[in-house]
Design a protein around this motif. Structure first.
Motif, PDB file in Angstrom:
ATOM      1  N   TRP A   1       0.835  -1.212   0.000  1.00  0.00           N
ATOM      2  CA  TRP A   1       0.000   0.000   0.000  1.00  0.00           C
ATOM      3  C   TRP A   1       0.866   1.258   0.000  1.00  0.00           C
ATOM      4  N   VAL A   2       1.959   1.210   0.716  1.00  0.00           N
ATOM      5  CA  VAL A   2       2.872   2.362   0.734  1.00  0.00           C
ATOM      6  C   VAL A   2       3.388   2.631  -0.683  1.00  0.00           C
ATOM      7  N   VAL A   3       3.810   1.578  -1.366  1.00  0.00           N
ATOM      8  CA  VAL A   3       4.314   1.723  -2.736  1.00  0.00           C
ATOM      9  C   VAL A   3       3.224   2.301  -3.639  1.00  0.00           C
ATOM     10  N   ILE A   4       2.017   1.767  -3.542  1.00  0.00           N
ATOM     11  CA  ILE A   4       0.910   2.232  -4.382  1.00  0.00           C
ATOM     12  C   ILE A   4       0.565   3.690  -4.070  1.00  0.00           C
ATOM     13  N   CYS A   5       0.485   4.034  -2.790  1.00  0.00           N
ATOM     14  CA  CYS A   5       0.163   5.424  -2.415  1.00  0.00           C
ATOM     15  C   CYS A   5       1.216   6.405  -2.922  1.00  0.00           C
ATOM     16  N   PHE A   6       2.494   6.034  -2.788  1.00  0.00           N
ATOM     17  CA  PHE A   6       3.554   6.906  -3.290  1.00  0.00           C
ATOM     18  C   PHE A   6       3.492   7.027  -4.812  1.00  0.00           C
ATOM     19  N   ALA A   7       3.187   5.933  -5.483  1.00  0.00           N
ATOM     20  CA  ALA A   7       3.095   5.968  -6.946  1.00  0.00           C
ATOM     21  C   ALA A   7       1.941   6.871  -7.397  1.00  0.00           C
TER      22      ALA A   7
END
Length: 130
Positions: free
Chosen positions: A57-63
């Motif tokens: 989720w962190v990766v997706i939110c940053f993307a």
């Protein structure tokens, strides 16, 4: 009578209001921004369906944030360039092209991150139903 300055809290709230006004203006005027929002909604829905981990989720939110930020900067730059150079000028076009390139790079990076996050989940789902 002297005009009162807003309190610290009121001033911060005003800042958030201006930021939301800017995001809303970009959403209303830019087709690409609407596509980014729709894409983000689909990615978030898929993330919930597939049960992403916290780090995923962190990766997706940053993307998602990276792409939206790039699109907002691009839109702001286009508005300023149009203001200072309403007629065609090669440097104005170059500035707009470079800003559009930044959005493209952000989108490609976000797509790569999304693939790295989602492909293992989709592979696992495919294995489950075959």
């Amino acid at each position: 009578m002297e005009k009162r300055r807003p309190t610290f809290i009121r001033s911060r709230l005003n800042s958030f209001g201006y930021a939301l006004k800017g995001i809303s203006a970009a959403f209303k005027s830019e087709v690409n921004m609407r596509w980014h929002v729709i894409s983000a909604g689909l990615v978030i829905a898929a993330g919930f369906y597939l049960g992403l981990t916290t780090i995923e989720w962190v990766v997706i939110c940053f993307a998602i944030g990276l792409v939206w930020m790039a699109e907002l900067f691009n839109t702001a730059l286009e508005v300023v360039v149009n203001l200072v150079s309403p007629d065609f000028h090669p440097l104005a076009g170059k500035a707009k092209d470079i800003a559009a390139g930044a959005v493209l790079i952000a989108s490609l990076a976000a797509s790569a991150a999304g693939l790295l996050v989602f492909i293992p989940h989709l592979w696992e789902l495919l294995q489950k139903y075959t």
